[in-house]
Structure formats: C-alpha cells, structure tokens
Design a protein around this motif. Structure first.
Motif, mmCIF file in Angstrom:
data_model
loop_
_atom_site.group_PDB
_atom_site.id
_atom_site.type_symbol
_atom_site.label_atom_id
_atom_site.label_comp_id
_atom_site.label_asym_id
_atom_site.label_seq_id
_atom_site.Cartn_x
_atom_site.Cartn_y
_atom_site.Cartn_z
ATOM 1 N N TYR A 218 45.294 53.259 27.975
ATOM 2 C CA TYR A 218 45.727 52.041 27.598
ATOM 3 C C TYR A 218 44.651 51.327 26.707
ATOM 4 O O TYR A 218 44.596 50.224 26.382
ATOM 5 C CB TYR A 218 45.902 51.263 28.779
ATOM 6 C CG TYR A 218 47.098 51.736 29.571
ATOM 7 C CD1 TYR A 218 48.502 51.587 29.281
ATOM 8 C CD2 TYR A 218 46.775 52.405 30.766
ATOM 9 C CE1 TYR A 218 49.333 52.071 29.982
ATOM 10 C CE2 TYR A 218 47.702 52.943 31.642
ATOM 11 C CZ TYR A 218 49.254 52.806 31.131
ATOM 12 O OH TYR A 218 50.401 53.258 31.720
ATOM 13 N N ASP A 219 43.633 52.135 26.177
ATOM 14 C CA ASP A 219 42.656 51.555 25.203
ATOM 15 C C ASP A 219 41.925 50.248 25.831
ATOM 16 O O ASP A 219 41.914 49.487 25.337
ATOM 17 C CB ASP A 219 43.165 51.356 23.895
ATOM 18 C CG ASP A 219 43.709 52.301 23.265
ATOM 19 O OD1 ASP A 219 43.149 53.598 23.103
ATOM 20 O OD2 ASP A 219 44.588 52.378 22.433
ATOM 21 N N MET A 220 41.644 50.490 27.223
ATOM 22 C CA MET A 220 41.186 49.249 27.891
ATOM 23 C C MET A 220 39.622 49.137 27.889
ATOM 24 O O MET A 220 39.059 50.473 27.693
ATOM 25 C CB MET A 220 41.632 49.242 29.255
ATOM 26 C CG MET A 220 43.046 49.209 29.387
ATOM 27 S SD MET A 220 43.579 47.505 29.076
ATOM 28 C CE MET A 220 43.095 46.460 30.151
ATOM 29 N N VAL A 221 38.929 48.224 27.846
ATOM 30 C CA VAL A 221 37.326 48.067 27.929
ATOM 31 C C VAL A 221 37.122 47.396 29.716
ATOM 32 O O VAL A 221 35.951 47.659 29.824
ATOM 33 C CB VAL A 221 36.624 47.358 26.969
ATOM 34 C CG1 VAL A 221 36.578 48.039 25.608
ATOM 35 C CG2 VAL A 221 37.118 46.076 27.131
ATOM 36 N N ALA A 222 38.012 46.858 30.197
ATOM 37 C CA ALA A 222 37.953 46.723 31.490
ATOM 38 C C ALA A 222 39.102 46.622 32.283
ATOM 39 O O ALA A 222 40.334 46.322 31.670
ATOM 40 C CB ALA A 222 37.261 45.127 31.743
ATOM 41 N N ALA A 223 39.298 46.598 33.615
ATOM 42 C CA ALA A 223 40.412 46.704 34.075
ATOM 43 C C ALA A 223 40.328 46.203 35.797
ATOM 44 O O ALA A 223 39.375 46.454 36.528
ATOM 45 C CB ALA A 223 40.879 48.069 34.592
ATOM 46 N N PRO A 224 41.327 45.515 36.230
ATOM 47 C CA PRO A 224 41.329 44.811 37.341
ATOM 48 C C PRO A 224 41.547 45.694 38.466
ATOM 49 O O PRO A 224 42.076 46.836 38.214
ATOM 50 C CB PRO A 224 42.570 43.654 37.252
ATOM 51 C CG PRO A 224 43.669 44.308 36.436
ATOM 52 C CD PRO A 224 42.713 45.198 35.334
ATOM 53 N N VAL A 225 40.831 45.344 39.610
ATOM 54 C CA VAL A 225 40.942 46.242 40.791
ATOM 55 C C VAL A 225 41.624 45.358 41.869
ATOM 56 O O VAL A 225 41.174 44.152 42.353
ATOM 57 C CB VAL A 225 39.505 46.680 41.330
ATOM 58 C CG1 VAL A 225 39.820 47.580 42.628
ATOM 59 C CG2 VAL A 225 39.012 47.527 40.217
ATOM 60 N N VAL A 226 42.805 45.953 42.362
ATOM 61 C CA VAL A 226 43.583 45.180 43.245
ATOM 62 C C VAL A 226 43.852 45.686 44.485
ATOM 63 O O VAL A 226 44.286 46.823 44.505
ATOM 64 C CB VAL A 226 44.928 44.620 42.740
ATOM 65 C CG1 VAL A 226 45.809 43.745 43.686
ATOM 66 C CG2 VAL A 226 44.453 43.622 41.270
ATOM 67 N N ASP A 227 43.668 45.114 45.755
ATOM 68 C CA ASP A 227 44.156 45.782 47.025
ATOM 69 C C ASP A 227 45.783 45.822 47.173
ATOM 70 O O ASP A 227 46.377 45.153 46.577
ATOM 71 C CB ASP A 227 43.192 45.092 48.029
ATOM 72 C CG ASP A 227 43.623 43.668 48.488
ATOM 73 O OD1 ASP A 227 44.660 43.000 48.054
ATOM 74 O OD2 ASP A 227 42.679 42.955 49.358
ATOM 75 N N GLU A 228 45.971 46.042 48.625
ATOM 76 C CA GLU A 228 47.115 46.185 48.945
ATOM 77 C C GLU A 228 47.923 45.187 49.254
ATOM 78 O O GLU A 228 49.090 44.844 49.110
ATOM 79 C CB GLU A 228 47.387 47.173 50.250
ATOM 80 C CG GLU A 228 47.039 48.720 50.215
ATOM 81 C CD GLU A 228 47.147 49.427 51.594
ATOM 82 O OE1 GLU A 228 47.366 48.509 52.531
ATOM 83 O OE2 GLU A 228 47.201 50.494 51.422
ATOM 84 N N ALA A 229 47.073 43.916 49.530
ATOM 85 C CA ALA A 229 47.765 42.606 49.712
ATOM 86 C C ALA A 229 47.819 41.848 48.557
ATOM 87 O O ALA A 229 48.359 40.492 48.530
ATOM 88 C CB ALA A 229 46.800 41.900 50.655
ATOM 89 N N GLY A 230 47.608 42.416 47.471
ATOM 90 C CA GLY A 230 47.690 41.730 46.351
ATOM 91 C C GLY A 230 46.602 41.025 45.608
ATOM 92 O O GLY A 230 46.688 40.257 44.698
ATOM 93 N N ALA A 231 45.452 40.949 46.312
ATOM 94 C CA ALA A 231 43.965 40.178 46.026
ATOM 95 C C ALA A 231 43.390 40.688 45.014
ATOM 96 O O ALA A 231 43.137 42.109 44.939
ATOM 97 C CB ALA A 231 43.291 39.841 47.300
ATOM 98 N N LEU A 232 42.733 40.028 44.178
ATOM 99 C CA LEU A 232 41.985 40.717 43.020
ATOM 100 C C LEU A 232 40.514 41.080 43.705
ATOM 101 O O LEU A 232 39.572 40.168 44.128
ATOM 102 C CB LEU A 232 41.632 39.735 41.896
ATOM 103 C CG LEU A 232 40.873 40.353 40.571
ATOM 104 C CD1 LEU A 232 41.334 41.583 39.895
ATOM 105 C CD2 LEU A 232 40.428 38.994 39.612
ATOM 106 N N LEU A 233 40.024 42.032 43.665
ATOM 107 C CA LEU A 233 38.542 42.568 44.220
ATOM 108 C C LEU A 233 37.515 42.370 43.243
ATOM 109 O O LEU A 233 36.373 42.223 43.783
ATOM 110 C CB LEU A 233 38.779 43.729 45.180
ATOM 111 C CG LEU A 233 39.895 44.162 46.089
ATOM 112 C CD1 LEU A 233 39.720 45.238 46.591
ATOM 113 C CD2 LEU A 233 39.551 43.133 47.140
#
Length: 427
Positions: free
Chosen positions: A379-394
């Motif tokens: 996806y040509d990304m330089v950063a990416a979100p990390v999200v848990d099973e509950a949908g919260a951004l970690l």
C-alpha cells in the motif's frame, strides 16, 4: 534577526512568575541556562531555572515554554520537579555571565557585561543569545560606581565568553559536533572510548541524549544508560520514542526495569509496560503509542496544526488517525485515517470525519514482521495504525521501525560512516 522576532533582555526575566496554561503560578525565574559554543557562534538558551513555592529549583526546558510576555512566562503545564543540577557544558546567565569582563574585538578594550538579550530563532523552537549590553571603563565595586559609556553590541563583537578550541574535553567535543544529526552524533559516540562516551553522554541534555540513544547499537545504549543516575536515566527514557524506550528497557534485568519504571511519570510507565507486553517483532512491539489522534469533529485546520509539530518524525506526520474519545491511546473506536496530502487539498474548515480513508484495514497488534513489511510494500505506506479486537487504536507502526528490525542486527555498527575525523584523544 528577522523583523518581528522579539528580543528580550535577561534582566527583565529575573524573578518573573511562571504560569501553567490554566493560569496557576508554579514558580519564579531565578536564572537562565545556556550552552556556550566554539568560536563566535551565539550560545543556545537551553531553559530556565525556576524556583517553586517549596524553594526547590527545577529546570524548565525552552521547548516547554509557550510564551514570554507581559512580565510572565507561560509553560505547557508539564514540569519535571527533579532538582536542577548544572551540567559541564551549561552556564548560568545570572550566576556566571553577567558582570563578567570581556573584550571588544574591534578595539581590544575591556568592558563589563551588564545584560544580555535573547531571541527565538524564526520558524524554530530554539532560542539564542544575540546581543550583549556592556559598559566601558574599569569595573565598579561596592564603594565606587563604575563610569563609562554603555552600549549594546552583537555577540560576535566581543570575546571572552566562547569555549576554547582545545583543552575542553567533552565540552569542546560536544560543541564541535552540536550541529550533527542524532544518527551522526551517535556515530561519533560509538567510536569513542567508553570513558569519553560516558563523559559526552552525561553532558548532553535529556532530549538530545534520547535522540542519540535511539540511533546507537544496543550494547552502547545499555552501557550509557547504566552510567547515568537512575533519576536521569528515567528522564531520558521518557524523552525517547516509546517504542525505542520499551525496546531498551526490555534488554535490562527485571529489577532494573522496575526501578526505572517506578521513577517515570505514571502515563509514560503505563505506555512502556503495554509495549513490553507484546513480542518485539510484532506490530504491538514495534508501534509508538504517540501518533496524531483527532476526534471526528476536528477540522482540517486542526489536523494541519498538529502535523506541523516540529518534534514529530516525517513518518508520524504523514497522517492523522480519527477516533472517538478518549483520544489518547488506547482510544475509543478507530474510525479511519486522513493522509497529509488529502489535508492539503481540503478547505481548512472541513471536518476530518468527512475525508476519512476507512477502506484500508489496520494492523493487528499480533501481526508479525513479514506481514507488516508486506502491508507497507503493498500500500506504499510510511505509517500504519494498530487496532485491537475492540476497535481501539493502540498506536502506529512507522516504516523506520520496520526497516530497523529487517536489517542485520549489527547494521548500526557496520553501516556507520562519517567524513569527519572523530576525536578520540583524552580517553
């Protein structure tokens, strides 16, 4: 000095109150801390010595000063109340520079320093001393007032302040390499003897040392951290990127980890513990817990203001993450990402919730390194979100951390290079 940049004479700062953003007074200015530099370069103003109501004197970095105006200093509200201890490269303006005898370069005449002026560099967060208010004639005494012409001159018009080129040990070395990027200064430290490396590390301010530690091989990191006082080691860990600090803590014995974590601010310690709970080569272990998080009702203008933060890496500034409250990780429900280029194309009043990229799937905290690398490449990304099973951004994983873990373990040592000769004398 650029037009419109205010000049402040240090005598006007003596004893002025220091307030937090809520308007509560936290103390008064008792001195200014500067770092002298080799040659005629103006000294950098590192921060203020602030006396609290308890009479304890603490150090307030200029990076945490938001305004100096109307006889008061406004801070971000975040204060480290550890007692101020002067370091070898630091000079106190009131205690060491004022009333000093210096020489006018043009005439060779000795003059007395009555005052100094400081100003903030345009488009930067750094402050420098730029001018010196001096009086000609012999120095006065308690019984005889000095007479003579008083004048204001540029810092470069006098001598007697700056560091000597030779014989200054770690102080001269530090001043010589002050303009190096953290990775290049880390290169210098890596090639020094352990004794000299410890001397230079001890003389660096917390933020600078944190930046340099992030670029050093693991063995050097552990060695330097182990030679610092525990309270200062905790301060430096707090100043590091959370993921790098967690990696370094993870290499220490459990007892040392716990002692340092207890000395850290509770919020920072909680971030460290959370990051250390994940395997090192997973998204949870690689992520930083401090991405740019905005609520759905934030505007494009709000987002651009956050992106402009000079302390952010280019990768973290490349996008903002939109979440429901709370807006500190772990957040409320993650809604999507807005990329920097999209922000530039939208009217400032537009809401970020109206321009979300919600199609791209976030990373699972347990995703392994090959899966993360594939995600970035696809996806040509330089950063990416990390999200848990509950949908919260970690947090967010940045491409530099992915590369750091994909390269050979000794890449920092084998790939270090610098065109300049590294001084190693005096070790």
């Amino acid at each position: 000095m650029a037009a419109g940049v205010p000049r402040i004479f240090v005598s006007h700062l003596s004893g002025v109150p220091v307030f937090d953003p809520a308007g509560d007074q936290v103390g008064r200015v008792r001195d200014l801390v500067v770092m002298l530099r080799v040659g005629q370069r103006p000294p950098r103003l590192l921060g203020l010595v602030v006396e609290l109501a308890t009479r304890r004197r603490i150090f307030l970095p200029m990076t945490r000063v938001t305004a100096i105006q109307s006889g008061q200093v406004i801070t971000t509200g975040v204060l480290n109340v550890r007692r101020f201890e002067q370091r070898p490269t630091e000079r106190l303006v009131f205690g060491e520079l004022l009333d000093r005898r210096v020489t006018l370069t043009e005439t060779g005449e000795e003059v007395s320093v009555l005052d100094l002026s400081v100003h903030q560099l345009p488009a930067r967060r750094e402050w420098e001393i730029d001018r010196v208010f001096v009086r000609k004639g012999r120095k006065g005494s308690a019984f005889r007032r000095a007479k003579g012409e008083a004048l204001t001159v540029e810092w470069t018009a006098v001598t007697g302040f700056s560091l000597e080129e030779q014989g200054q040990g770690a102080e001269s070395l530090l001043a010589t390499f002050e303009q190096l990027r953290p990775a290049d200064l880390a290169n210098v430290l890596h090639h020094l003897s352990p004794k000299r490396r410890a001397e230079v590390a001890a003389a660096l301010d917390d933020d600078r040392l944190a930046d340099v530690l992030e670029e050093l091989p693991e063995d050097d990191q552990i060695e330097i951290l182990g030679k610092l006082k525990e309270e200062r080691a905790a301060d430096v860990l707090e100043a590091m990127d959370p993921d790098d600090a967690a990696d370094l803590l993870g290499e220490l014995p459990t007892d040392d980890q716990e002692r340092l974590l207890r000395l850290m601010q509770p919020g920072d310690a909680a971030d460290m513990r959370r990051l250390m709970s994940y395997e090192e080569r997973t998204a949870g272990g690689l992520m930083t817990t401090e991405p740019i998080v905005l609520r759905p009702d934030a505007s494009v203008a709000d987002a651009l203001a956050r992106v402009r933060n000079a302390d952010l890496s280019p990768a973290l500034a490349a996008q903002v993450y939109v979440c429901r409250p709370p807006d500190e990780t772990p957040t409320g429900k993650y809604l999507g990402t807005v990329h920097f280029q999209r922000l530039l194309r939208e009217p400032p009043p537009s809401l970020v919730s109206s321009i979300l990229d919600s199609d791209l799937q976030p990373l699972d905290p347990e995703a392994d390194l090959p899966a993360i690398a594939g995600f970035f490449a696809t996806y040509d990304m330089v950063a990416a979100p990390v999200v848990d099973e509950a949908g919260a951004l970690l947090g967010a994983v940045t491409v530099d951390d992915v590369l750091d873990h994909m390269l050979p373990e000794d890449w920092r040592e084998t790939e270090f290079h610098l065109d300049e000769e590294v001084p190693t004398d005096g070790s």
